[in-house]
Each structure stands twice: as structure tokens, then as C-alpha cells.
Design a protein around this motif. Structure first.
Motif, PDB file in Angstrom:
ATOM      1  N   GLU A   1       0.868  -1.172   0.000  1.00  0.00           N
ATOM      2  CA  GLU A   1       0.000   0.000   0.000  1.00  0.00           C
ATOM      3  C   GLU A   1       0.909   1.227   0.000  1.00  0.00           C
ATOM      4  N   TYR A   2       0.498   2.265  -0.713  1.00  0.00           N
ATOM      5  CA  TYR A   2       1.327   3.473  -0.834  1.00  0.00           C
ATOM      6  C   TYR A   2       0.636   4.619  -0.096  1.00  0.00           C
ATOM      7  N   LEU A   3       0.829   4.635   1.218  1.00  0.00           N
ATOM      8  CA  LEU A   3       0.134   5.587   2.076  1.00  0.00           C
ATOM      9  C   LEU A   3       1.125   6.514   2.764  1.00  0.00           C
ATOM     10  N   GLY A   4       0.687   7.737   3.040  1.00  0.00           N
ATOM     11  CA  GLY A   4       1.484   8.658   3.836  1.00  0.00           C
ATOM     12  C   GLY A   4       1.551   8.187   5.273  1.00  0.00           C
ATOM     13  N   TYR A   5       2.278   8.922   6.101  1.00  0.00           N
ATOM     14  CA  TYR A   5       2.508   8.470   7.476  1.00  0.00           C
ATOM     15  C   TYR A   5       1.224   8.368   8.302  1.00  0.00           C
ATOM     16  N   SER A   6       0.429   9.416   8.328  1.00  0.00           N
ATOM     17  CA  SER A   6      -0.802   9.379   9.125  1.00  0.00           C
ATOM     18  C   SER A   6      -1.782   8.326   8.615  1.00  0.00           C
ATOM     19  N   PRO A   7      -2.026   8.265   7.292  1.00  0.00           N
ATOM     20  CA  PRO A   7      -2.900   7.194   6.792  1.00  0.00           C
ATOM     21  C   PRO A   7      -2.354   5.799   7.073  1.00  0.00           C
ATOM     22  N   SER A   8      -1.026   5.642   7.050  1.00  0.00           N
ATOM     23  CA  SER A   8      -0.424   4.345   7.369  1.00  0.00           C
ATOM     24  C   SER A   8      -0.741   3.940   8.798  1.00  0.00           C
ATOM     25  N   SER A   9      -0.588   4.895   9.710  1.00  0.00           N
ATOM     26  CA  SER A   9      -0.859   4.631  11.118  1.00  0.00           C
ATOM     27  C   SER A   9      -2.320   4.260  11.340  1.00  0.00           C
ATOM     28  N   THR A  10      -3.213   4.988  10.687  1.00  0.00           N
ATOM     29  CA  THR A  10      -4.641   4.697  10.806  1.00  0.00           C
ATOM     30  C   THR A  10      -4.962   3.314  10.259  1.00  0.00           C
TER      31      THR A  10
ATOM     32  N   MET B   1       4.086  -0.857   8.646  1.00  0.00           N
ATOM     33  CA  MET B   1       4.297   0.425   7.964  1.00  0.00           C
ATOM     34  C   MET B   1       5.738   0.861   8.147  1.00  0.00           C
ATOM     35  N   THR B   2       6.192   1.720   7.238  1.00  0.00           N
ATOM     36  CA  THR B   2       7.511   2.333   7.360  1.00  0.00           C
ATOM     37  C   THR B   2       7.340   3.837   7.495  1.00  0.00           C
ATOM     38  N   THR B   3       8.040   4.434   8.478  1.00  0.00           N
ATOM     39  CA  THR B   3       7.890   5.874   8.731  1.00  0.00           C
ATOM     40  C   THR B   3       9.231   6.498   9.114  1.00  0.00           C
ATOM     41  N   PRO B   4      10.202   6.535   8.194  1.00  0.00           N
ATOM     42  CA  PRO B   4      11.493   7.139   8.538  1.00  0.00           C
ATOM     43  C   PRO B   4      11.363   8.641   8.785  1.00  0.00           C
ATOM     44  N   SER B   5      11.811   9.081   9.944  1.00  0.00           N
ATOM     45  CA  SER B   5      11.725  10.506  10.303  1.00  0.00           C
ATOM     46  C   SER B   5      12.402  10.704  11.642  1.00  0.00           C
ATOM     47  N   GLY B   6      12.381  11.935  12.127  1.00  0.00           N
ATOM     48  CA  GLY B   6      12.898  12.207  13.455  1.00  0.00           C
ATOM     49  C   GLY B   6      11.991  11.596  14.513  1.00  0.00           C
ATOM     50  N   THR B   7      12.564  11.269  15.659  1.00  0.00           N
ATOM     51  CA  THR B   7      11.757  10.674  16.725  1.00  0.00           C
ATOM     52  C   THR B   7      11.500  11.680  17.842  1.00  0.00           C
ATOM     53  N   PRO B   8      10.342  11.573  18.524  1.00  0.00           N
ATOM     54  CA  PRO B   8       9.251  10.632  18.249  1.00  0.00           C
ATOM     55  C   PRO B   8       8.460  11.048  17.011  1.00  0.00           C
TER      56      PRO B   8
ATOM     57  N   SER C   1       4.865  11.096  15.158  1.00  0.00           N
ATOM     58  CA  SER C   1       3.475  11.069  15.604  1.00  0.00           C
ATOM     59  C   SER C   1       2.720   9.843  15.096  1.00  0.00           C
ATOM     60  N   ALA C   2       3.014   9.401  13.869  1.00  0.00           N
ATOM     61  CA  ALA C   2       2.332   8.223  13.326  1.00  0.00           C
ATOM     62  C   ALA C   2       2.612   6.986  14.174  1.00  0.00           C
ATOM     63  N   VAL C   3       3.861   6.851  14.651  1.00  0.00           N
ATOM     64  CA  VAL C   3       4.235   5.714  15.486  1.00  0.00           C
ATOM     65  C   VAL C   3       3.660   5.885  16.892  1.00  0.00           C
ATOM     66  N   THR C   4       3.726   7.096  17.403  1.00  0.00           N
ATOM     67  CA  THR C   4       3.149   7.382  18.728  1.00  0.00           C
ATOM     68  C   THR C   4       1.675   7.007  18.771  1.00  0.00           C
ATOM     69  N   ASN C   5       0.933   7.420  17.749  1.00  0.00           N
ATOM     70  CA  ASN C   5      -0.505   7.141  17.706  1.00  0.00           C
ATOM     71  C   ASN C   5      -0.785   5.646  17.621  1.00  0.00           C
ATOM     72  N   ALA C   6       0.043   4.932  16.866  1.00  0.00           N
ATOM     73  CA  ALA C   6      -0.141   3.490  16.747  1.00  0.00           C
ATOM     74  C   ALA C   6       0.121   2.788  18.079  1.00  0.00           C
ATOM     75  N   PHE C   7       1.189   3.165  18.768  1.00  0.00           N
ATOM     76  CA  PHE C   7       1.484   2.573  20.073  1.00  0.00           C
ATOM     77  C   PHE C   7       0.383   2.893  21.074  1.00  0.00           C
ATOM     78  N   ALA C   8      -0.093   4.127  21.067  1.00  0.00           N
ATOM     79  CA  ALA C   8      -1.135   4.531  22.013  1.00  0.00           C
ATOM     80  C   ALA C   8      -2.433   3.772  21.768  1.00  0.00           C
ATOM     81  N   SER C   9      -2.736   3.511  20.505  1.00  0.00           N
ATOM     82  CA  SER C   9      -3.995   2.855  20.153  1.00  0.00           C
ATOM     83  C   SER C   9      -3.924   1.336  20.246  1.00  0.00           C
ATOM     84  N   ILE C  10      -2.849   0.763  19.729  1.00  0.00           N
ATOM     85  CA  ILE C  10      -2.753  -0.695  19.635  1.00  0.00           C
ATOM     86  C   ILE C  10      -2.078  -1.312  20.855  1.00  0.00           C
TER      87      ILE C  10
END
Length: 339
Positions: free
Chosen positions: A180-189, A199-206, A208-217
Motif C-alpha cells: 500500500e502506498y500511504l502517507g505516514y498518518s494514513p499508514s498509522s490509521t 508500515m515504514t515511517t522514517p523521520s525524526g523521533t518521536p 506522531s504516526a508511530v506514537t498514535n499506533a502505540f497509544a492505540s494498539i
């Protein structure tokens, strides 16, 4: 995310400062342009910040002004540098390495006119998958996603290119996944909704896409995969731009262990024929005014002289090298411009 109000203030300050200085020094002033990326990312505000502080510090005495422009990102920036349409550009390390070596989309078209100035901040590789696929917790667990849906980021993104490069270097056939070819926020959702399994989300940490996924899942149900030293070597055998990076425990909700991953630099580059004094003064201005850049975007908080030349894929411009030597930085042979 860079606040719109702050960005507007910086843009206004830049415009006013440059306008005033241009009136006073129009006859002898040299104008330089920095290519960034879209306004919604990190490249543009950082580029604006660099242009702002450089114009403020160098216009009156050194008759230099700088401005930042938007672009489609690294690929277009390299093209514009080659055509002489811009003087400086921010690039993803992988794109810089491809261009310098004449690999990938630059096969047979090595861009030997490019020179590095500094590493800016790092894109941390964060490949997050459902825990049931993370049998060992290592990146090679991606083979367990063959036949499953995985978001590899946008089709024309640097994130997609870097992830494909990493997978190919490690013998992971991403074409066996249902991509799937999704941006970071859509990937997290999509990950949260069970529509993708990773999903892959290379960027500075933290991120937000990864934070939201951890918080939700929850930490028990998803994992950010680790890389070993052997993994890093295999990847760098193709494009030597990545370095070890530890995502400290507590970076994400419920994350109780360090994550050992890798990161590549985003870097500021220039063409080799740009005057040595110009590049020297710009490099000096950046490092003498880091608090200003830190106020522009949090990504620059990781910048320091000690990290300035880490992971650079091409030789330093002689002006930048001159400044680093003055600061006691030892420059490896691979980064010395002998031309």
C-alpha cells in the motif's frame, strides 16, 4: 510540526530584512537560493530558518542574502543544482549517495559537481509491524509479511525509496508483500484499523504516526523492528549513509526497551564551484546560531559540530572543510575534496 504562526513571522522577518538590505546594497549584493521541499514537511521550515539567519548575519558586511524555495524534494533539488537554478539544497542522504555514485535512478549520470556542507538531522528508520509477525524482533522478520498488506509510504516519496533499498540489501523481497502506498498518518490509521500489518515511517523521533499506533494498539501488539551491526553493514555496502541509532525506552507509549535501528542523514549540499568564502561563512553562521535554528524546528535539536560530518555521502566543500578544521574536527579522507 512547525507552527504556521512562527513560520509566518520568520518569513516576514526574512522578507523585511532582505528588502531593507537589498535597497542599501543592491549594487554589490550576491543572492543565493536554497531548495527545500514541500511546505508541509521539515525541509522547508529549516531551509527558511537557515536563509533567515544567514541573511541577517551576512548581508550587511558580506553583501550576501539567502532565500529558501519550495520544491518536490531531493530528486528535483539535485536537478535544479545541476542546472544552476539554485545554489544550495537539502537532500536525503540516500538520494545524495545515489547521485554521487551514479547508482539507482542516476545510473550513468553521476553528479560529481555536488559537495556536502553539513548533516542537518537524521531520518530514523522505523519499520513497525504487528507483533505476531515479529518472531525475532529483527528486520528480517519482514519476510513473515509476504502475502500481507504493508504500507511502504507514498509512491514518489524518498521514504519508499529508502525502504526498498534497505529491503533489497537484506534479501527481503518487498514485491512479495501486498504493498500500500500511504502517507505516514494514513499508514498509522490503517495499521490501527487492521487494514495493513506494518508500515515504514522514517523521520525524526518521536514520530506522531508511530506514537498514535502505540497509544492505540499497545506495545504488546506492535513492534518497531531492530537492526544488527551485520544488517547495517549489508545496507551500507550499497549506500554508505546509515548509522546506528537507538530509540530510547519511553520514546513511545508503553515502550519499555530500547530499539536498535539505523538512521540516515538529511544534509545541506552545494555545487563545487560555489565560492569557498561563501560556503565557509554559511557553515560558520549555522553553527554559531544553532539556538535560532532549534527555535525554528525541533528536528535541528540533534545538530552539533560533533555530528556535522557523520554519514555524509560525498566530499565536503572546501569552505565547509575549512570551518570544521578550525573547530578541531578531523575530516576523514573520504570527505576531502581533492579536485
Amino acid at each position: 510540526m512547525f507552527g504556521n504562526s512562527i513560520l509566518k513571522k520568520i518569513l516576514a522577518t526574512t522578507a523585511l530584512t532582505v528588502s531593507m538590505l537589498c535597497v542599501a546594497n543592491a549594487a554589490s549584493e550576491t543572492k543565493y537560493v536554497i531548495a527545500t521541499a514541500s511546505t508541509g514537511g521539515t525541509y522547508y521550515p529549516v531551509g527558511v530558518g537557515i536563509a533567515t539567519i544567514a541573511s541577517i548575519k551576512l548581508a550587511e558586511k558580506n553583501k550576501m542574502t539567502f532565500s529558501a524555495i519550495t520544491s518536490a524534494g531531493s530528486n528535483e533539488n539535485i536537478d535544479m543544482l545541476g542546472k544552476g537554478e539554485v545554489n544550495f539544497a537539502i537532500l536525503q542522504g540516500l538520494y545524495g549517495s545515489m547521485a554521487w555514485q551514479g547508482k539507482g535512478q542516476y545510473e550513468g549520470k553521476a553528479q560529481k559537481n555536488l559537495r556536502s556542507i553539513t548533516m542537518l538531522w537524521e531520518n530514523v528508520e522505523q519499520i513497525t509491524v504487528k507483533s505476531k509477525y515479529a518472531k525475532t524482533g529483527n528486520i528480517k522478520d519482514m519476510k513473515n509479511l509476504y502475502g500481507e498488506r504493508f504500507s511502504i509510504s507514498g509512491r514518489s516519496s524518498g521514504s519508499r525509496v529508502s525502504t526498498e533499498t534497505i529491503f533489497s540489501s537484506l534479501g527481503i523481497d518487498y514485491n512479495k508483500m501486498d504493498l500500500e502506498y500511504l502517507g505516514y498518518s494514513p499508514s498509522s490509521t490503517a495499521l490501527q484499523d487492521g487494514k495493513v500489518q506494518g508500515m515504514t515511517t522514517p523521520s525524526g523521533t518521536p514520530t506522531s504516526a508511530v506514537t498514535n499506533a502505540f497509544a492505540s494498539i499497545g506495545n504488546d501488539n506492535i513492534k518497531v523492528l531492530n537492526f544488527t551491526a551485520e544488517d547495517l553493514k549489508a545496507i551500507n555496502d550499497n549506500y554508505p549513509v546509515w548509522n546506528p541509532f537507538t530509540i530510547k525506552a519511553g520514546t513511545y507509549p508503553g515502550q519499555d526497551k530500547d530499539i536498535n535501528t539505523i538512521a540516515q542523514p538529511n544534509l545541506l549540499v552545494v555545487t563545487k564551484d560555489t565560492p569557498e568564502e561563501t560556503v565557509y561563512l554559511l557553515t560558520k553562521t549555522i553553527y554559531e546560531n544553532l539556538p535560532f535554528l532549534n527555535s525554528v524546528h525541533k528536528a535541528t535539536l540533534v545538530m552539533s559540530l560533533q555530528k556535522a560530518i557523520v554519514g555524509l555521502p560525498m566530499p565536503l566543500h572546501k569552505g565547509a572543510a575549512k570551518y570544521y578544521r578550525e573547530q578541531g574536527i578531523k575530516i576523514p579522507d573520504s570527505l576531502i575534496d581533492n579536485n
